[in-house]
Design a protein around this motif. Structure first.
Motif, PDB file in Angstrom:
ATOM      1  N   MET A   1      -0.709   8.458  -3.007  1.00 58.47           N
ATOM      2  CA  MET A   1      -0.755   6.810  -2.392  1.00 58.47           C
ATOM      3  C   MET A   1      -1.846   5.545  -3.045  1.00 58.47           C
ATOM      4  O   MET A   1      -1.174   4.466  -2.328  1.00 58.47           O
ATOM      5  CB  MET A   1      -1.598   7.514   0.076  1.00 58.47           C
ATOM      6  CG  MET A   1      -1.947   5.966   0.200  1.00 58.47           C
ATOM      7  SD  MET A   1      -2.287   6.791   1.854  1.00 58.47           S
ATOM      8  CE  MET A   1      -1.408   6.072   3.135  1.00 58.47           C
ATOM      9  N   VAL A   2      -2.593   6.620  -3.495  1.00 55.65           N
ATOM     10  CA  VAL A   2      -3.699   5.267  -3.871  1.00 55.65           C
ATOM     11  C   VAL A   2      -2.770   5.113  -5.753  1.00 55.65           C
ATOM     12  O   VAL A   2      -2.858   3.502  -5.217  1.00 55.65           O
ATOM     13  CB  VAL A   2      -4.733   6.306  -5.171  1.00 55.65           C
ATOM     14  CG1 VAL A   2      -6.112   4.700  -5.709  1.00 55.65           C
ATOM     15  CG2 VAL A   2      -6.329   6.692  -3.527  1.00 55.65           C
ATOM     16  N   PHE A   3      -2.180   5.746  -5.973  1.00 58.28           N
ATOM     17  CA  PHE A   3      -1.171   4.666  -6.674  1.00 58.28           C
ATOM     18  C   PHE A   3      -0.444   4.460  -6.681  1.00 58.28           C
ATOM     19  O   PHE A   3       0.033   3.032  -7.589  1.00 58.28           O
ATOM     20  CB  PHE A   3      -0.230   6.464  -8.167  1.00 58.28           C
ATOM     21  CG  PHE A   3      -1.491   6.968  -8.592  1.00 58.28           C
ATOM     22  CD1 PHE A   3      -1.667   6.045  -9.890  1.00 58.28           C
ATOM     23  CD2 PHE A   3      -1.436   8.069  -8.822  1.00 58.28           C
ATOM     24  CE1 PHE A   3      -2.809   6.770 -10.786  1.00 58.28           C
ATOM     25  CE2 PHE A   3      -2.395   9.110 -10.163  1.00 58.28           C
ATOM     26  CZ  PHE A   3      -3.178   8.059 -10.165  1.00 58.28           C
ATOM     27  N   GLY A   4       0.427   4.476  -5.535  1.00 62.97           N
ATOM     28  CA  GLY A   4       1.339   3.598  -4.574  1.00 62.97           C
ATOM     29  C   GLY A   4       1.059   2.216  -4.482  1.00 62.97           C
ATOM     30  O   GLY A   4       1.949   1.252  -5.304  1.00 62.97           O
ATOM     31  N   VAL A   5      -0.391   2.326  -3.689  1.00 65.00           N
ATOM     32  CA  VAL A   5      -0.859   0.933  -2.762  1.00 65.00           C
ATOM     33  C   VAL A   5      -0.982   0.624  -5.039  1.00 65.00           C
ATOM     34  O   VAL A   5      -0.861  -1.232  -4.462  1.00 65.00           O
ATOM     35  CB  VAL A   5      -2.124   1.295  -2.487  1.00 65.00           C
ATOM     36  CG1 VAL A   5      -3.033   0.066  -2.322  1.00 65.00           C
ATOM     37  CG2 VAL A   5      -2.088   2.156  -1.678  1.00 65.00           C
ATOM     38  N   LEU A   6      -1.945   1.030  -5.014  1.00 71.37           N
ATOM     39  CA  LEU A   6      -2.394   0.099  -6.868  1.00 71.37           C
ATOM     40  C   LEU A   6      -1.361  -0.286  -7.955  1.00 71.37           C
ATOM     41  O   LEU A   6      -1.303  -1.424  -8.200  1.00 71.37           O
ATOM     42  CB  LEU A   6      -2.957   1.135  -7.991  1.00 71.37           C
ATOM     43  CG  LEU A   6      -4.845   1.562  -7.646  1.00 71.37           C
ATOM     44  CD1 LEU A   6      -4.932   2.353  -8.652  1.00 71.37           C
ATOM     45  CD2 LEU A   6      -5.833   0.343  -7.755  1.00 71.37           C
ATOM     46  N   SER A   7       0.401   0.312  -7.774  1.00 67.50           N
ATOM     47  CA  SER A   7       1.420   0.006  -8.545  1.00 67.50           C
ATOM     48  C   SER A   7       1.600  -1.487  -7.698  1.00 67.50           C
ATOM     49  O   SER A   7       2.717  -3.165  -8.728  1.00 67.50           O
ATOM     50  CB  SER A   7       2.502   0.746  -8.736  1.00 67.50           C
ATOM     51  OG  SER A   7       2.474   0.761  -7.441  1.00 67.50           O
ATOM     52  N   LEU A   8       1.682  -1.546  -6.454  1.00 70.00           N
ATOM     53  CA  LEU A   8       2.242  -2.952  -5.626  1.00 70.00           C
ATOM     54  C   LEU A   8       0.860  -3.534  -6.099  1.00 70.00           C
ATOM     55  O   LEU A   8       1.696  -4.990  -5.967  1.00 70.00           O
ATOM     56  CB  LEU A   8       2.019  -2.399  -4.450  1.00 70.00           C
ATOM     57  CG  LEU A   8       3.110  -1.282  -3.525  1.00 70.00           C
ATOM     58  CD1 LEU A   8       2.925  -1.351  -1.893  1.00 70.00           C
ATOM     59  CD2 LEU A   8       4.540  -1.845  -3.647  1.00 70.00           C
ATOM     60  N   LEU A   9      -0.266  -3.011  -5.606  1.00 69.03           N
ATOM     61  CA  LEU A   9      -1.105  -4.551  -5.929  1.00 69.03           C
ATOM     62  C   LEU A   9      -0.540  -5.249  -7.855  1.00 69.03           C
ATOM     63  O   LEU A   9      -0.742  -6.941  -7.806  1.00 69.03           O
ATOM     64  CB  LEU A   9      -2.560  -4.529  -6.228  1.00 69.03           C
ATOM     65  CG  LEU A   9      -3.528  -4.674  -4.770  1.00 69.03           C
ATOM     66  CD1 LEU A   9      -4.397  -3.699  -4.818  1.00 69.03           C
ATOM     67  CD2 LEU A   9      -3.171  -5.052  -4.143  1.00 69.03           C
ATOM     68  N   VAL A  10      -0.471  -4.172  -7.977  1.00 71.22           N
ATOM     69  CA  VAL A  10      -0.583  -5.111  -9.831  1.00 71.22           C
ATOM     70  C   VAL A  10       0.752  -5.998 -10.047  1.00 71.22           C
ATOM     71  O   VAL A  10       1.343  -6.997 -10.544  1.00 71.22           O
ATOM     72  CB  VAL A  10       0.122  -4.047 -10.880  1.00 71.22           C
ATOM     73  CG1 VAL A  10       0.738  -4.150 -11.968  1.00 71.22           C
ATOM     74  CG2 VAL A  10      -1.065  -3.139 -10.815  1.00 71.22           C
TER      75      VAL A  10
END
Length: 76
Positions: free
Chosen positions: A3-12
């Motif tokens: 979930m953290v990687f998903g949120v970070l990728s969306l922010l990027v």
């Protein structure tokens, strides 16, 4: 973790889109066009709307009157 990687990728992705949008909007705004004359020599209309309408009518009438003269001269 996933979930953290998903949120970070969306922010990027949002950050990249924001940077691209800012570049596009910056290139569009540029220098505003001149209102008095453009680069092709066309002047901005002057006077009231009624005066502008009258000027257009006069130019159309003169063009219509000159058109038959030009066509008769060409046939001679």
């Amino acid at each position: 973790m996933r979930m953290v990687f998903g949120v970070l990728s969306l922010l990027v992705v949002v950050a990249i889109i924001g940077v691209l949008a800012k570049k596009q909007l910056g290139s569009v705004s540029g220098a505003p066009p001149s209102t008095s004359t453009s680069s092709q020599g066309v002047t901005a209309p002057a006077g009231t709307p009624k005066q502008q309408v009258e000027a257009v009518k006069q130019s159309i009438e003169s063009a219509v009157q000159q058109a038959p003269r030009q066509s008769t001269e060409e046939t001679k």
